[in-house]
Design an enzyme around this catalytic site. Structure first.
Site, short mmCIF file in Angstrom:
data_model
loop_
_atom_site.label_atom_id
_atom_site.label_comp_id
_atom_site.label_asym_id
_atom_site.label_seq_id
_atom_site.Cartn_x
_atom_site.Cartn_y
_atom_site.Cartn_z
N VAL A 48 0.75 -1.03 0.20
CA VAL A 48 -0.03 0.07 0.12
C VAL A 48 1.00 1.39 -0.12
O VAL A 48 0.25 2.40 -0.27
CB VAL A 48 -0.95 0.02 1.09
CG1 VAL A 48 -1.81 -1.18 0.96
CG2 VAL A 48 -0.08 -0.13 2.72
N ALA A 49 2.28 1.14 0.31
CA ALA A 49 3.09 2.03 0.32
C ALA A 49 4.51 1.68 -0.02
O ALA A 49 4.76 0.43 0.37
CB ALA A 49 3.15 3.01 1.64
N SER A 50 5.17 2.46 -0.67
CA SER A 50 6.64 2.07 -0.96
C SER A 50 7.68 3.30 -0.71
O SER A 50 7.58 4.33 -1.38
CB SER A 50 6.80 1.73 -2.64
OG SER A 50 8.13 1.21 -2.93
N SER A 82 12.22 3.95 0.21
CA SER A 82 13.46 3.41 0.13
C SER A 82 13.97 2.28 1.20
O SER A 82 14.56 1.35 0.66
CB SER A 82 14.33 4.60 0.06
OG SER A 82 14.46 5.18 1.15
N ALA A 114 11.74 0.58 3.20
CA ALA A 114 10.73 -0.42 3.52
C ALA A 114 9.45 -0.33 2.42
O ALA A 114 9.47 0.83 1.97
CB ALA A 114 10.19 -0.48 4.96
N VAL A 150 5.16 -0.95 2.68
CA VAL A 150 4.10 -1.33 3.75
C VAL A 150 2.91 -2.09 3.25
O VAL A 150 2.40 -1.98 1.92
CB VAL A 150 3.26 0.04 4.48
CG1 VAL A 150 2.54 -0.19 5.25
CG2 VAL A 150 4.48 0.78 4.85
N LYS A 207 5.01 -2.69 8.19
CA LYS A 207 6.16 -2.04 7.44
C LYS A 207 7.51 -3.12 7.34
O LYS A 207 8.13 -3.37 8.33
CB LYS A 207 6.80 -0.78 8.36
CG LYS A 207 7.71 0.07 7.75
CD LYS A 207 8.02 1.36 8.26
CE LYS A 207 8.67 2.26 7.67
NZ LYS A 207 9.07 3.37 8.60
N ASP A 247 9.51 14.44 10.53
CA ASP A 247 9.19 14.34 9.07
C ASP A 247 7.93 14.34 8.81
O ASP A 247 7.10 13.46 8.21
CB ASP A 247 9.91 12.74 8.57
CG ASP A 247 10.20 12.51 7.02
OD1 ASP A 247 10.24 13.61 6.75
OD2 ASP A 247 10.27 11.39 6.70
#
Length: 428
Positions: free
Chosen positions: A121-123, A125, A127, A129, A143, A275
């Site tokens: 669902v997410a990418s 550098s 890891a 998810v 993650k 962040d």
């Protein structure tokens, strides 16, 4: 520990890529400089350097992101270019995902989970998810660290440290804390591989921000976490476009809640998520603010937390000279040619000019940029422990301004500052 042969091979590769990427633009930059437009020449080289970092891979991208915050040391134009660096990394393939799961759990189909959706669902550098389901039916986010990323990062960071030792000897960099800046940057980058620490960061943020209305941090599933995989509560329906579809009144609440969360971290707890870009900050249709990904977080010392709070409190009432003195007191030192008195005068003027500006005219980014320019010009080095938390404010300003152009940053901070400066003392 990286071997000499591996370091040599990697440095050769970096040198070849760097030469191929930078040498073609040197003639154009030289022409601009000879014609008197040195600023344009520098911009061309800085932009090319930024794209080079993206070509060199995730370690260099993250290093550039961190170094881009050091406006007290690096040229503002270079920091502007580095600030646009983003992780653009393809998600793991099914084979890489299986390998990563096996490295984390000893099996490609871990018994700890009833189900894992193989599509990320997410990418990023470091890891990717994934969405999963626990045996108890709870939905979770995994993650999962990329295979081999530790050795690649360790090698690259070792080269950066070596490069810093060489650069620190150059006459043009005499008095600049090159090694200290790079060492701090390396720690921030490599620290994002420490999922056990990130899990602890999430737990702390969840507890600390529980007192801030309408702010949520996902809970950690300790029973399923491993050193290579962080498992947490899955937050459904996270959409970066939610805020745009909400009423003006709800958007104002979003802005106030997000800023209050940042202020609470900075001024009350001293534990700061550094962040807070849009990929880690979401707004829900239930009018809640969701904070994700606490890998890059900093704990201020009690002294620095208080100095930070005192700076903002005195800025809000226009005490410029006192704010300037705080900047010097909180710094890491001075250049041999530092002009402290002129810095104090100019910094005090900046605070006094900023005090009382209409909400729409006051910009945290513009204020910080001028402050860092003064520090660089007059040789006052900022403490990285303060630079990184300040970054959290700068990163979020654009998002907050879009939500509520009339938000008064200084006025909203005052009640939180009072808790940070006096509430903790009273509790003690």
């Amino acid at each position: 520990m990286a071997t000499t042969r591996a370091l040599l091979a990697r440095s050769t590769r970096i040198g070849a890529v760097g030469a191929a990427h930078l040498l073609p633009v040197l003639p154009a930059a030289l022409v601009k400089a000879v014609r008197g437009d040195r600023a344009a020449a520098r911009r061309l080289l800085y932009r090319r350097l930024t794209t080079l970092l993206m070509r060199l891979g995730p370690t260099f991208v993250k290093a550039g992101q961190v170094l881009g915050t050091r406006r007290d040391v690096l040229p503002a134009a270079l920091c502007d270019e580095l600030s646009v660096l983003q992780d653009r990394v393809d998600p793991m393939t099914p084979e890489q995902t299986s390998r990563a799961l096996a490295e984390a759990y000893g099996s490609e189909a871990p018994a700890e989970f009833a189900e894992i959706d193989p599509t990320p669902v997410a990418s990023g550098s470091v890891a990717c998810v994934y969405r999963g389901r626990m045996p108890d039916g709870a939905e979770v986010a995994l993650k999962l660290r990329r295979p081999g990323i530790e050795s690649t990062m360790a090698l690259d960071l070792a080269l950066m440290r070596h490069g810093a030792r060489v650069m620190a000897r150059l006459p043009m960099l005499r008095g600049v804390p090159v090694r200290e800046v790079v060492e701090n940057m390396c720690g921030a980058v490599f620290g994002q591989l420490d999922f056990a620490r990130e899990a602890e960061n999430l737990r702390r943020l969840k507890e600390n921000l529980a007192v801030v209305p309408r702010v949520r941090v996902p809970g950690v599933r300790d029973d399923a976490c491993r050193p290579r995989c962080l498992v947490m509560e899955f937050m459904p329906d996270l959409d970066v476009d939610v805020a745009r579809s909400m009423s003006a009144a709800v958007r104002k609440r979003f802005a106030a809640s997000a800023m209050t969360a940042i202020y609470h971290m900075l001024f009350v707890d001293g534990f700061v998520h550094c962040d807070m870009h849009p990929g880690n900050l979401y707004f829900t249709r239930g009018a809640q603010v969701v904070v994700l990904d606490a890998g890059f977080s900093v704990q201020l010392t009690e002294e620095l937390r208080r100095l930070f709070a005192e700076f903002f409190m005195n800025m809000s009432i226009g005490r410029g000279r006192y704010c300037a003195e705080i900047v010097v007191r909180s710094g890491t030192g001075l250049r041999p040619d530092a002009d402290v008195e002129t810095f104090l005068v100019r910094m005090a003027d900046l605070v006094e000019r900023s005090h009382g500006l209409p909400a729409r005219e006051f910009s945290l980014i513009a204020f910080a940029a001028e402050m860092f320019d003064l520090q660089r010009r007059y040789g006052v080095h900022a403490a990285p422990e303060l630079i990184f938390p300040l970054l959290s404010l700068l990163v979020i300003e654009g998002t907050v301004r879009e939500l509520d152009p009339d938000l008064d940053f200084q006025e909203l901070a005052k009640p939180v500052l009072m808790r940070g400066l006096f509430g903790r003392r009273a509790a003690a």
